[in-house]
Structures are given as structure tokens and as C-alpha cells.
Design a protein around this motif. Structure first.
Motif, PDB file in Angstrom:
ATOM      1  N   THR A   1      36.644  26.957  11.229  1.00  0.00           N
ATOM      2  CA  THR A   1      37.587  27.935  11.796  1.00  0.00           C
ATOM      3  C   THR A   1      37.525  27.827  13.313  1.00  0.00           C
ATOM      4  N   LYS A   2      38.659  27.480  13.912  1.00  0.00           N
ATOM      5  CA  LYS A   2      38.704  27.199  15.357  1.00  0.00           C
ATOM      6  C   LYS A   2      39.272  28.407  16.099  1.00  0.00           C
ATOM      7  N   THR A   3      38.547  28.859  17.123  1.00  0.00           N
ATOM      8  CA  THR A   3      39.026  30.024  17.869  1.00  0.00           C
ATOM      9  C   THR A   3      39.041  29.770  19.371  1.00  0.00           C
ATOM     10  N   ILE A   4      39.947  30.482  20.024  1.00  0.00           N
ATOM     11  CA  ILE A   4      40.061  30.437  21.481  1.00  0.00           C
ATOM     12  C   ILE A   4      40.325  31.866  21.947  1.00  0.00           C
ATOM     13  N   PHE A   5      39.673  32.272  23.038  1.00  0.00           N
ATOM     14  CA  PHE A   5      39.922  33.600  23.632  1.00  0.00           C
ATOM     15  C   PHE A   5      40.451  33.397  25.036  1.00  0.00           C
ATOM     16  N   VAL A   6      41.604  34.011  25.315  1.00  0.00           N
ATOM     17  CA  VAL A   6      42.289  33.784  26.598  1.00  0.00           C
ATOM     18  C   VAL A   6      42.435  35.100  27.358  1.00  0.00           C
ATOM     19  N   ARG A   7      42.951  34.981  28.580  1.00  0.00           N
ATOM     20  CA  ARG A   7      43.093  36.171  29.434  1.00  0.00           C
ATOM     21  C   ARG A   7      44.302  35.982  30.345  1.00  0.00           C
ATOM     22  N   ASP A   8      44.909  37.085  30.771  1.00  0.00           N
ATOM     23  CA  ASP A   8      46.005  37.008  31.725  1.00  0.00           C
ATOM     24  C   ASP A   8      45.588  36.074  32.869  1.00  0.00           C
ATOM     25  N   PRO A   9      46.387  35.017  33.163  1.00  0.00           N
ATOM     26  CA  PRO A   9      45.945  33.995  34.116  1.00  0.00           C
ATOM     27  C   PRO A   9      45.582  34.514  35.509  1.00  0.00           C
ATOM     28  N   MET A  10      46.357  35.447  36.041  1.00  0.00           N
ATOM     29  CA  MET A  10      46.041  35.960  37.389  1.00  0.00           C
ATOM     30  C   MET A  10      44.743  36.778  37.368  1.00  0.00           C
ATOM     31  N   GLU A  11      44.568  37.566  36.313  1.00  0.00           N
ATOM     32  CA  GLU A  11      43.323  38.350  36.199  1.00  0.00           C
ATOM     33  C   GLU A  11      42.122  37.424  36.103  1.00  0.00           C
ATOM     34  N   ARG A  12      42.278  36.354  35.325  1.00  0.00           N
ATOM     35  CA  ARG A  12      41.186  35.407  35.165  1.00  0.00           C
ATOM     36  C   ARG A  12      40.863  34.738  36.501  1.00  0.00           C
ATOM     37  N   LEU A  13      41.897  34.379  37.242  1.00  0.00           N
ATOM     38  CA  LEU A  13      41.728  33.725  38.535  1.00  0.00           C
ATOM     39  C   LEU A  13      41.009  34.642  39.533  1.00  0.00           C
ATOM     40  N   VAL A  14      41.474  35.886  39.636  1.00  0.00           N
ATOM     41  CA  VAL A  14      40.861  36.832  40.580  1.00  0.00           C
ATOM     42  C   VAL A  14      39.426  37.135  40.158  1.00  0.00           C
ATOM     43  N   SER A  15      39.201  37.267  38.856  1.00  0.00           N
ATOM     44  CA  SER A  15      37.851  37.518  38.347  1.00  0.00           C
ATOM     45  C   SER A  15      36.909  36.374  38.732  1.00  0.00           C
ATOM     46  N   ALA A  16      37.382  35.136  38.612  1.00  0.00           N
ATOM     47  CA  ALA A  16      36.574  33.965  38.977  1.00  0.00           C
ATOM     48  C   ALA A  16      36.272  33.967  40.472  1.00  0.00           C
TER      49      ALA A  16
END
Length: 311
Positions: free
Chosen positions: A144-159
Motif C-alpha cells: 500500500t503506497k502512501t504520500i502526504f502533501v501540504r499546501d505548497p506555499m505553506e510548505r515552502l515558508v515552513s521550510a
């Protein structure tokens, strides 16, 4: 006439070189799910799956993707006991996901007491590219293959906040120094020496520069290039915005022990305010209109694939 051995070693590569269409969408196996409380989560899940599948059909029919199998699977973690493949997207709950995988694998009894360093530097979990071709192919087809994603701008600012606004013995000297040297015209000696104090605008200049002074990094690389969602047929698409309920539903699907729940704690800088839409807005104010547009364009595929609203 190929020998059987050659067929086994050739077939995975031919499957993934120059693929035009996403593989068929297989129904999720829900036989292990208990109770009726997951109906809404399941409905959302089915929508996400078919949305991504339809998107890939449309996108891939125009663009041939040439990617080597080993690169394709290099970010995927393997948990053999419960037959799980998890593609790591940094800044979208990945530390806690690795903790969960360690518990599922019998490497720890609880996710709560696994340290950050143990998660990221302990080398406890295997990645899919460490198996031979037959091992990779079998797992891609049966786990079973899974991926968890996030709003791209939120992810960028968080990084950015995580790597540049806190002391960091890797990101400041490696990325910070190069960014300040190239994009800050009045940089003082101290800044050039330590690489500390990178501004968000300077970070964005680096991100958008086709001649970057340092390479890309997984914390802000596009999900489309980390996990290849149009070439690998993910069975489950979780989102950071609904992290807990998605993760706990997924754990039901794979038959995880009933007492194992997805951890709620924030992994590092726990006193910091979480990166929310409002926090992102403040950071985007530092950019020109053109820089904002170009940053959105940079993550355009991620916005489209996972049906995120443009900011």
C-alpha cells in the motif's frame, strides 16, 4: 529470447522509462477498517485519488517523462511487516510518519519517545532503492503506497523558517553563505562568514534562479519531483491540513495495532507558531508581485495535482 532472469531485471526499468499514462487506479482494500466513523475521510480519499489520476492522464498524454527507476523510488520508505511504502515529503508530517513506521516495524514500542535525531539520522528504516529490481518491482505492485502533501506555499515558508530562522549547522554554512554572497549586495563580513540571517526575499531569489549558487534541497523541492505521483500509483493521498484523521484512517487500512495513533506533537521548535495561511501571508508581503507569481509558477504542478487553491 530473454532468460527469465533477464526478464525480471529488465521489466521494471522498461515499465518506468518514458511512461505516458498513469497506471490503472486500483480500488483500496478496506477489509481491515473497523467502525463507520471513517465514511467522510474515505469519501475525501476517493475524490483525491480519482482527481490525481485524471490529472495525470491529461498531463502525461502531452509530456513524456523520462526517469530512471532508482531515482523514482529514492524517497520511498519501506515497512515490510504491514506492506507499506511511504514517500517522504519534508514539512508535511514526515518526522512523525517515520516514527510510526519504526513502531510498525517493531523497532520501537511507542512513537512518543523517539528523538528527532533518531528519526532522521538513525538509519533504522530502509528505502526502496536499497532493494534489487525484483524487490522494488514486487513492493511497488503489492504494497500500500502512501504520500502526504501540504499546501505548497505553506510548505515552502515552513521550510524557510525551520532552516534559516533557527541556528543550523548545515543550512547556514552551505545554503546561507551562498545565498547571502549572491543576493545581498551590502553583506557584511559576519553574514558572509556564518551564512546566518538569510531573508525570505533572498531565499526566493535563490529558489527562482536558474543558475542557483547551491543545488535544490528536498525541503523545498516540488512534490512532483520527490515522489513522481504520475508515475507511481499512490493508493492513499493524505494532506497535512487533515493530517491526523488521514493518518489514523491509513493505519486502519493497513491493519496497524489498535493502540497505535498518529503522534500529535510538533517535532521541533515547538514553541513557534505553526506555519498557517496567515503566517504565509506575512512572508509573501516581502516579495514583489512578480516574485509571488513566479514562486506560484514554480509549484504550479503541485497545486494542480493535489487540488490546492492558488494563494
Amino acid at each position: 529470447q530473454l532468460s527469465d532472469q533477464q526478464k525480471v531485471s529488465e521489466s521494471p526499468l522498461s515499465q518506468f522509462r518514458g511512461v505516458y499514462l498513469p497506471p490503472a487506479l486500483h480500488p483500496l482494500n478496506k477489509t481491515l477498517v473497523k467502525g463507520g466513523k471513517w465514511k467522510d475521510v474515505d469519501r475525501t480519499q476517493e475524490k483525491r485519488r480519482s482527481f490525481l489520476h485524471d490529472f495525470c492522464k491529461k498531463y502525461n498524454s502531452r509530456k513524456k517523462l523520462q526517469t530512471h527507476l532508482m531515482h523514482l523510488v529514492s524517497r520511498i520508505y519501506v515497512e515490510d511487516r504491514h506492506k507499506v511504502l511511504y514517500c517522504e515529503v519534508p514539512k508535511a508530517g514526515c518526522s512523525n510518519w517515520k516514527r510510526v513506521l519504526m513502531v510498525l516495524n517493531g523497532l520501537a514500542t511507542s512513537a512518543q519517545n523517539i528523538s528527532h535525531d533518531d528519526v532522521h539520522y538513525g538509519k533504522h528504516l530502509r528505502k526502496l532503492d536499497s532493494y534489487d529490481l525484483k524487490g522494488i518491482y514486487t513492493r511497488l505492485n503489492t504494497y500500500t503506497k502512501t504520500i502526504f502533501v501540504r499546501d505548497p506555499m505553506e510548505r515552502l515558508v515552513s521550510a524557510f523558517r525551520d532552516k534559516f530562522e533557527h541556528p543550523n549547522s548545515y543550512y547556514h554554512p552551505v545554503f546561507g553563505k551562498a545565498i547571502i554572497k549572491k543576493y545581498r549586495h551590502d553583506a557584511n563580513e559576519e553574514a558572509l562568514k556564518t551564512g546566518s540571517g538569510v531573508k525570505f526575499k533572498e531565499f526566493i531569489q535563490y529558489l527562482l534562479d536558474s543558475h542557483r549558487p547551491v543545488g535544490m534541497d528536498i525541503h523545498w523541492e516540488q512534490v512532483s519531483k520527490l515522489c513522481y505521483p504520475c508515475l507511481i500509483n499512490y493508493d492513499f493521498i493524505g494532506k497535512f491540513e487533515t493530517l491526523e484523521e488521514d493518518a489514523n484512517y491509513f493505519l486502519q487500512l493497513v491493519g496497524a495495532p489498535a493502540e497505535l495513533k498518529f503522534p500529535k506533537f510538533k517535532d521541533r521548535h515547538s514553541s513557534d507558531e505553526r506555519t498557517s495561511a496567515e503566517v504565509v501571508r506575512q512572508y509573501l508581503k516581502e516579495l514583489s508581485k512578480e516574485e509571488r507569481q513566479l514562486t506560484y509558477d514554480f509549484y504550479y504542478l503541485d497545486y494542480l495535482m493535489f487540488n490546492y487553491t492558488s494563494p
